[in-house]
Design an enzyme around this catalytic site. Structure first.
Site, mmCIF file in Angstrom:
data_model
loop_
_atom_site.group_PDB
_atom_site.id
_atom_site.type_symbol
_atom_site.label_atom_id
_atom_site.label_comp_id
_atom_site.label_asym_id
_atom_site.label_seq_id
_atom_site.Cartn_x
_atom_site.Cartn_y
_atom_site.Cartn_z
ATOM 1 N N HIS A 70 42.885 65.667 16.412
ATOM 2 C CA HIS A 70 44.156 65.180 15.878
ATOM 3 C C HIS A 70 45.121 66.361 15.808
ATOM 4 O O HIS A 70 44.789 67.467 16.242
ATOM 5 C CB HIS A 70 43.969 64.516 14.516
ATOM 6 C CG HIS A 70 43.477 65.428 13.426
ATOM 7 N ND1 HIS A 70 42.250 66.049 13.458
ATOM 8 C CD2 HIS A 70 44.065 65.833 12.258
ATOM 9 C CE1 HIS A 70 42.098 66.779 12.358
ATOM 10 N NE2 HIS A 70 43.179 66.668 11.630
ATOM 11 N N HIS B 179 46.870 67.964 13.147
ATOM 12 C CA HIS B 179 47.121 68.844 12.020
ATOM 13 C C HIS B 179 46.956 70.290 12.488
ATOM 14 O O HIS B 179 46.148 70.588 13.376
ATOM 15 C CB HIS B 179 46.173 68.535 10.859
ATOM 16 C CG HIS B 179 46.604 67.356 10.044
ATOM 17 N ND1 HIS B 179 45.722 66.586 9.302
ATOM 18 C CD2 HIS B 179 47.831 66.796 9.858
ATOM 19 C CE1 HIS B 179 46.395 65.624 8.688
ATOM 20 N NE2 HIS B 179 47.660 65.733 9.007
ATOM 21 N N ASP C 180 45.553 72.951 11.470
ATOM 22 C CA ASP C 180 44.280 73.672 11.449
ATOM 23 C C ASP C 180 43.382 73.295 12.627
ATOM 24 O O ASP C 180 42.326 73.904 12.828
ATOM 25 C CB ASP C 180 43.546 73.456 10.122
ATOM 26 C CG ASP C 180 43.329 71.995 9.759
ATOM 27 O OD1 ASP C 180 44.133 71.153 10.185
ATOM 28 O OD2 ASP C 180 42.359 71.694 9.033
ATOM 29 N N HIS C 181 43.811 72.323 13.435
ATOM 30 C CA HIS C 181 43.021 71.907 14.591
ATOM 31 C C HIS C 181 43.694 72.215 15.928
ATOM 32 O O HIS C 181 43.042 72.143 16.964
ATOM 33 C CB HIS C 181 42.721 70.412 14.514
ATOM 34 C CG HIS C 181 41.816 70.064 13.376
ATOM 35 N ND1 HIS C 181 40.469 69.814 13.530
ATOM 36 C CD2 HIS C 181 42.064 69.962 12.040
ATOM 37 C CE1 HIS C 181 39.929 69.566 12.349
ATOM 38 N NE2 HIS C 181 40.876 69.642 11.430
ATOM 39 N N HIS D 180 41.614 58.889 9.105
ATOM 40 C CA HIS D 180 42.225 60.063 8.479
ATOM 41 C C HIS D 180 43.674 59.721 8.130
ATOM 42 O O HIS D 180 44.128 58.592 8.354
ATOM 43 C CB HIS D 180 42.135 61.252 9.444
ATOM 44 C CG HIS D 180 42.462 62.576 8.820
ATOM 45 N ND1 HIS D 180 42.061 62.930 7.549
ATOM 46 C CD2 HIS D 180 43.154 63.639 9.302
ATOM 47 C CE1 HIS D 180 42.492 64.159 7.281
ATOM 48 N NE2 HIS D 180 43.161 64.607 8.322
ATOM 49 N N ASP E 167 37.410 65.259 9.670
ATOM 50 C CA ASP E 167 38.672 64.742 9.137
ATOM 51 C C ASP E 167 38.687 63.220 9.112
ATOM 52 O O ASP E 167 39.443 62.550 9.810
ATOM 53 C CB ASP E 167 39.862 65.283 9.943
ATOM 54 C CG ASP E 167 40.044 66.773 9.774
ATOM 55 O OD1 ASP E 167 41.027 67.203 9.159
ATOM 56 O OD2 ASP E 167 39.154 67.525 10.244
ATOM 57 N N HIS F 248 33.846 72.324 8.831
ATOM 58 C CA HIS F 248 35.162 71.962 8.301
ATOM 59 C C HIS F 248 35.149 71.944 6.770
ATOM 60 O O HIS F 248 35.378 70.927 6.129
ATOM 61 C CB HIS F 248 35.602 70.604 8.856
ATOM 62 C CG HIS F 248 37.070 70.340 8.680
ATOM 63 N ND1 HIS F 248 37.583 69.739 7.558
ATOM 64 C CD2 HIS F 248 38.134 70.601 9.472
ATOM 65 C CE1 HIS F 248 38.898 69.625 7.660
ATOM 66 N NE2 HIS F 248 39.258 70.144 8.825
#
Length: 304
Positions: A61, A63, A65-66, A138, A207, A266
């Site tokens: 996805h 976000h 942090d990914h 999520h 997530d 994670h």
């Protein structure tokens, strides 16, 4: 066999000894990444597995942090001498996100090919693996991935000899091709091949709240990488609010899937030592480990 490395195991925010989400998948000299947190290019250098043969990136996805490490990773890939196309897979919005991140990495010596999907289930092949993307739950659209390395059916040389097949045709039969003999007769591959055999398999899903599709995709897999965002029930309300999972919830999914091993990753920055919460998971699914950055795993054929 498959070699896997958790390049980053953090969620939301990096810590001094815990980078953000990324998994390196290597198969017979070919490789891919799942997610690309901002530490990814540094972690690849630390593990020493190299950039040149990484053929694609699968994003869960969008976000930060990914996917926040994408520009730097693409530039490192360019410095490795790559000229061949690089493939990026992701759900709806992929082009918008990649175009935005590439504002600071606009010129690359290789083409970037985007594969955007929106279906609940989306299947494709990459580096010899059969991949199924499946929708999670999520706060934004998010997908998990199931990977299968097919195992060829066993070849029976004795049967081939009995049928009079020349040895120089055995390779074709092993690949599943039928062969024509000198007298015009046809030897079918199924005559000299054993029954279907399960391949190597693993699931990566972070997530998300627990959803039924996860144990379905993880059924009888060799390994599952699931999120352990929060350690125990003190964070249950937060898990519901932010649509993440507790250790015990991930363990319950692994148990339902009958997977061989659960790897938790994670982790929230509120968890200093993830291993301290392992009893929350092992009480439900004993073969559980809490991943650390640069931890490696190998999935091999039986007997290897």
């Amino acid at each position: 066999m498959l070699d896997l490395c958790t390049l980053g195991t953090g969620g939301a925010l990096p810590l001094p000894d815990r980078g953000l989400s990324s998994l390196y998948v290597r198969l017979q000299g070919r490789a891919l990444l799942i997610d690309c947190g901002e530490n990814t290019q540094t972690a690849i250098r630390r593990i020493g597995w190299g950039f040149r043969h990484i053929e694609g990136l699968l994003l869960t996805h969008y976000h930060a942090d990914h996917c926040g490490g994408l520009p730097g990773f693409l530039l490192s890939l360019a410095k490795s001498g790559r000229k061949e196309p690089f493939h990026i897979y992701g759900c709806t919005g992929l082009k918008h996100v990649v175009d935005g991140l590439r504002v600071v990495a606009p010129q690359l010596p290789y083409p970037v090919e985007l594969h955007e999907f929106h279906e609940d289930l989306y299947e494709f092949d990459i580096i010899g693996l059969q991949v199924t993307a499946f929708r999670l739950n999520h706060s934004v659209p998010c997908y998990g991935y199931r990977f299968v390395l097919p195992r060829p059916r066993a070849f029976d040389p004795q049967k081939a000899r009995e049928l009079g097949v020349p040895q120089n045709q055995w390779g074709l039969l092993q690949q599943g091709d039928d062969v024509v003999q000198a007298d015009g007769s046809i030897i079918k591959a199924q005559q000299v091949l054993g029954p279907e055999r399960p391949g190597l398999s693993f699931v990566y899903a972070t997530d998300t709240r627990p959803v039924d599709i996860i144990p379905v995709m993880g059924e009888n897999t060799d390994m599952m990488f699931l999120e352990g965002m929060y350690g125990n029930d003190e964070k249950l309300h937060q898990a519901h609010t932010n649509r993440h999972m507790l250790f015990r919830e991930a363990a319950d999914l692994a148990k339902r899937a009958n997977t061989r091993q659960l790897v938790l990753t994670h982790f929230s920055n509120c968890i200093d030592v993830p291993a301290e919460y392992l009893p929350e998971a092992t009480a439900i699914f004993p073969n559980t480990v809490a991943a650390e950055d640069l931890m490696t795993f190998r999935i091999a054929w039986p007997g290897r």
